[in-house]
Design a protein around this motif. Structure first.
Motif, PDB file in Angstrom:
ATOM      1  N   GLN A  39       0.805  -1.141   0.099  1.00  0.00           N
ATOM      2  CA  GLN A  39      -0.026   0.061   0.001  1.00  0.00           C
ATOM      3  C   GLN A  39       0.800   1.296  -0.020  1.00  0.00           C
ATOM      4  OE1 GLN A  39      -2.220  -0.807   3.618  1.00  0.00           O
ATOM      5  NE2 GLN A  39      -4.222  -1.295   2.277  1.00  0.00           N
ATOM      6  N   GLU A  40       1.787   1.190   0.622  1.00  0.00           N
ATOM      7  CA  GLU A  40       2.784   2.449   0.888  1.00  0.00           C
ATOM      8  C   GLU A  40       3.604   2.551  -0.520  1.00  0.00           C
ATOM      9  OE1 GLU A  40       5.450   1.878   4.076  1.00  0.00           O
ATOM     10  OE2 GLU A  40       3.860   2.285   5.682  1.00  0.00           O
ATOM     11  N   SER A  41       3.994   1.805  -1.020  1.00  0.00           N
ATOM     12  CA  SER A  41       4.623   1.857  -2.510  1.00  0.00           C
ATOM     13  C   SER A  41       3.774   2.233  -3.364  1.00  0.00           C
ATOM     14  CB  SER A  41       5.178   0.342  -2.546  1.00  0.00           C
ATOM     15  OG  SER A  41       5.831   0.521  -3.935  1.00  0.00           O
ATOM     16  N   ILE A  42       2.581   1.681  -3.577  1.00  0.00           N
ATOM     17  CA  ILE A  42       1.869   2.111  -4.318  1.00  0.00           C
ATOM     18  C   ILE A  42       1.207   3.622  -4.371  1.00  0.00           C
ATOM     19  CG2 ILE A  42      -0.745   1.734  -5.584  1.00  0.00           C
ATOM     20  CD1 ILE A  42      -0.204  -1.163  -5.289  1.00  0.00           C
ATOM     21  N   SER A  43       0.953   3.977  -3.052  1.00  0.00           N
ATOM     22  CA  SER A  43       0.451   5.237  -2.973  1.00  0.00           C
ATOM     23  C   SER A  43       1.530   6.325  -3.070  1.00  0.00           C
ATOM     24  CB  SER A  43       0.366   5.405  -1.245  1.00  0.00           C
ATOM     25  OG  SER A  43      -0.103   6.482  -0.781  1.00  0.00           O
ATOM     26  N   LYS A  44       2.821   5.976  -3.028  1.00  0.00           N
ATOM     27  CA  LYS A  44       4.000   7.066  -3.236  1.00  0.00           C
ATOM     28  C   LYS A  44       4.213   7.077  -4.849  1.00  0.00           C
ATOM     29  CE  LYS A  44       7.059   5.257   0.226  1.00  0.00           C
ATOM     30  NZ  LYS A  44       8.345   4.647   0.542  1.00  0.00           N
ATOM     31  N   ASN A  45       3.826   6.156  -5.531  1.00  0.00           N
ATOM     32  CA  ASN A  45       3.921   6.214  -6.970  1.00  0.00           C
ATOM     33  C   ASN A  45       2.732   6.788  -7.925  1.00  0.00           C
ATOM     34  OD1 ASN A  45       6.825   5.360  -7.087  1.00  0.00           O
ATOM     35  ND2 ASN A  45       6.027   3.407  -6.135  1.00  0.00           N
ATOM     36  N   LEU A  46       1.624   6.965  -7.135  1.00  0.00           N
ATOM     37  CA  LEU A  46       0.565   7.688  -7.845  1.00  0.00           C
ATOM     38  C   LEU A  46       0.094   8.949  -7.228  1.00  0.00           C
ATOM     39  CD1 LEU A  46      -1.698   4.301  -7.263  1.00  0.00           C
ATOM     40  CD2 LEU A  46      -0.367   4.933  -9.453  1.00  0.00           C
ATOM     41  N   ASP A  47      -0.433   9.661  -8.211  1.00  0.00           N
ATOM     42  CA  ASP A  47      -1.028  11.029  -8.067  1.00  0.00           C
ATOM     43  C   ASP A  47      -2.261  10.773  -7.265  1.00  0.00           C
ATOM     44  OD1 ASP A  47      -3.613  11.353  -9.899  1.00  0.00           O
ATOM     45  OD2 ASP A  47      -1.899  10.635 -11.396  1.00  0.00           O
ATOM     46  N   SER A  48      -2.964  11.669  -6.532  1.00  0.00           N
ATOM     47  CA  SER A  48      -3.589  11.862  -5.500  1.00  0.00           C
ATOM     48  C   SER A  48      -5.203  11.238  -6.313  1.00  0.00           C
ATOM     49  CB  SER A  48      -4.226  13.262  -4.859  1.00  0.00           C
ATOM     50  OG  SER A  48      -4.379  14.070  -5.863  1.00  0.00           O
ATOM     51  N   GLU A  49      -5.466  11.452  -7.388  1.00  0.00           N
ATOM     52  CA  GLU A  49      -6.528  11.176  -8.288  1.00  0.00           C
ATOM     53  C   GLU A  49      -6.455   9.592  -8.571  1.00  0.00           C
ATOM     54  OE1 GLU A  49      -8.986  11.810 -12.384  1.00  0.00           O
ATOM     55  OE2 GLU A  49      -7.760  13.448 -11.553  1.00  0.00           O
ATOM     56  N   THR A  50      -5.636   9.192  -9.199  1.00  0.00           N
ATOM     57  CA  THR A  50      -5.350   7.779  -9.367  1.00  0.00           C
ATOM     58  C   THR A  50      -5.249   7.165  -8.249  1.00  0.00           C
ATOM     59  OG1 THR A  50      -4.157   8.393 -11.148  1.00  0.00           O
ATOM     60  CG2 THR A  50      -3.904   6.033 -10.397  1.00  0.00           C
ATOM     61  N   ARG A  51      -4.769   7.430  -6.936  1.00  0.00           N
ATOM     62  CA  ARG A  51      -4.744   6.960  -5.759  1.00  0.00           C
ATOM     63  C   ARG A  51      -6.002   6.552  -5.181  1.00  0.00           C
ATOM     64  NH1 ARG A  51      -1.609  10.459  -1.889  1.00  0.00           N
ATOM     65  NH2 ARG A  51      -0.649  10.603  -3.717  1.00  0.00           N
ATOM     66  N   GLY A  52      -6.777   7.556  -5.233  1.00  0.00           N
ATOM     67  CA  GLY A  52      -8.171   7.436  -4.624  1.00  0.00           C
ATOM     68  C   GLY A  52      -9.148   6.534  -5.517  1.00  0.00           C
ATOM     69  N   GLN A  53      -8.735   6.364  -6.770  1.00  0.00           N
ATOM     70  CA  GLN A  53      -9.477   5.075  -7.492  1.00  0.00           C
ATOM     71  C   GLN A  53      -8.781   3.683  -7.454  1.00  0.00           C
ATOM     72  OE1 GLN A  53      -8.841   6.466 -11.581  1.00  0.00           O
ATOM     73  NE2 GLN A  53     -10.414   8.274 -11.326  1.00  0.00           N
ATOM     74  N   ILE A  54      -7.623   3.635  -7.290  1.00  0.00           N
ATOM     75  CA  ILE A  54      -7.045   2.496  -7.017  1.00  0.00           C
ATOM     76  C   ILE A  54      -6.931   1.729  -5.598  1.00  0.00           C
ATOM     77  CG2 ILE A  54      -4.680   1.481  -7.277  1.00  0.00           C
ATOM     78  CD1 ILE A  54      -5.934   1.747  -9.904  1.00  0.00           C
ATOM     79  N   MET A  55      -6.891   2.686  -4.638  1.00  0.00           N
ATOM     80  CA  MET A  55      -6.675   2.145  -3.348  1.00  0.00           C
ATOM     81  C   MET A  55      -7.959   1.475  -2.747  1.00  0.00           C
ATOM     82  SD  MET A  55      -3.574   2.828  -2.431  1.00  0.00           S
ATOM     83  CE  MET A  55      -3.351   2.498  -0.945  1.00  0.00           C
ATOM     84  N   PRO A  56      -9.186   1.807  -2.996  1.00  0.00           N
ATOM     85  CA  PRO A  56     -10.212   0.894  -2.515  1.00  0.00           C
ATOM     86  C   PRO A  56     -10.254  -0.458  -3.252  1.00  0.00           C
ATOM     87  CG  PRO A  56     -10.895   3.013  -2.948  1.00  0.00           C
ATOM     88  CD  PRO A  56      -9.654   3.013  -3.495  1.00  0.00           C
ATOM     89  N   ILE A  57      -9.764  -0.565  -4.649  1.00  0.00           N
ATOM     90  CA  ILE A  57      -9.824  -1.731  -5.035  1.00  0.00           C
ATOM     91  C   ILE A  57      -8.633  -2.818  -4.386  1.00  0.00           C
ATOM     92  CG2 ILE A  57      -9.220  -2.960  -7.272  1.00  0.00           C
ATOM     93  CD1 ILE A  57     -10.449  -0.505  -8.851  1.00  0.00           C
ATOM     94  N   LEU A  58      -7.414  -2.287  -4.326  1.00  0.00           N
ATOM     95  CA  LEU A  58      -6.266  -2.543  -3.721  1.00  0.00           C
ATOM     96  C   LEU A  58      -6.600  -3.082  -2.317  1.00  0.00           C
ATOM     97  CD1 LEU A  58      -3.243  -3.387  -3.987  1.00  0.00           C
ATOM     98  CD2 LEU A  58      -2.935  -1.219  -2.896  1.00  0.00           C
ATOM     99  N   ASN A  59      -7.280  -2.343  -1.421  1.00  0.00           N
ATOM    100  CA  ASN A  59      -7.789  -3.047  -0.267  1.00  0.00           C
ATOM    101  C   ASN A  59      -8.639  -4.060  -0.164  1.00  0.00           C
ATOM    102  OD1 ASN A  59      -6.242  -0.858   1.245  1.00  0.00           O
ATOM    103  ND2 ASN A  59      -7.801   0.628   1.098  1.00  0.00           N
ATOM    104  N   ALA A  60      -9.472  -4.158  -1.003  1.00  0.00           N
ATOM    105  CA  ALA A  60     -10.286  -5.273  -1.079  1.00  0.00           C
ATOM    106  C   ALA A  60      -9.607  -6.688  -1.684  1.00  0.00           C
ATOM    107  CB  ALA A  60     -11.636  -4.955  -2.195  1.00  0.00           C
ATOM    108  N   ILE A  61      -8.597  -6.473  -2.432  1.00  0.00           N
ATOM    109  CA  ILE A  61      -7.829  -7.499  -2.981  1.00  0.00           C
ATOM    110  C   ILE A  61      -7.006  -8.072  -1.680  1.00  0.00           C
ATOM    111  CG2 ILE A  61      -5.874  -8.274  -4.646  1.00  0.00           C
ATOM    112  CD1 ILE A  61      -7.006  -6.286  -6.521  1.00  0.00           C
ATOM    113  N   LEU A  62      -6.333  -7.079  -1.175  1.00  0.00           N
ATOM    114  CA  LEU A  62      -5.331  -7.279  -0.072  1.00  0.00           C
ATOM    115  C   LEU A  62      -6.041  -8.022   1.396  1.00  0.00           C
ATOM    116  CD1 LEU A  62      -2.656  -4.435  -0.558  1.00  0.00           C
ATOM    117  CD2 LEU A  62      -2.658  -6.855  -1.036  1.00  0.00           C
TER     118      LEU A  62
END
Length: 106
Positions: A39-62
């Motif tokens: 989560q920290e690695s992905i969060s560092k490499n994404l802009d805030s808009e993309t992070r807002g879209q990806i993080m809920p999906i990533l959390n569900a997968i993890l």
């Protein structure tokens, strides 16, 4: 430059006149899960808009993945061989006790 470090006595070998101490750096390691690292690695490499879209999906997968704890710091180890009288002068440290080691380049 001098750096005093604390080391924990891990093992003592008594050969009569000579004592061998195995020391490991006395550092409290924080455990971190793989999930948190991803989560920290992905969060560092994404802009805030993309992070807002990806993080809920990533959390569900993890959420379905097991959480494996890993240590986040590799400790330094030192082995010292010394005469018995020097070992006794330093207070005869036992396994689990802490000793200070002054490391510096001359």
């Amino acid at each position: 430059m001098s750096e005093i470090n604390e080391f924990k006595v891990q093992q003592i070998v008594d050969n009569g006149r000579v004592i061998q101490l195995s020391l490991v750096e006395n550092v409290q390691t924080e455990q971190i899960s793989q999930k948190q690292m991803i989560q920290e690695s992905i969060s560092k490499n994404l802009d805030s808009e993309t992070r807002g879209q990806i993080m809920p999906i990533l959390n569900a997968i993890l959420q379905a993945q097991p959480t494996i704890k890993i240590k986040s710091y590799q400790q330094t180890g030192i082995n010292i061989t010394m005469p018995r009288n020097r070992y006794e002068r330093m207070g005869r440290p036992q396994v689990g006790q802490i000793v200070e080691v002054d490391l510096r380049k001359k």
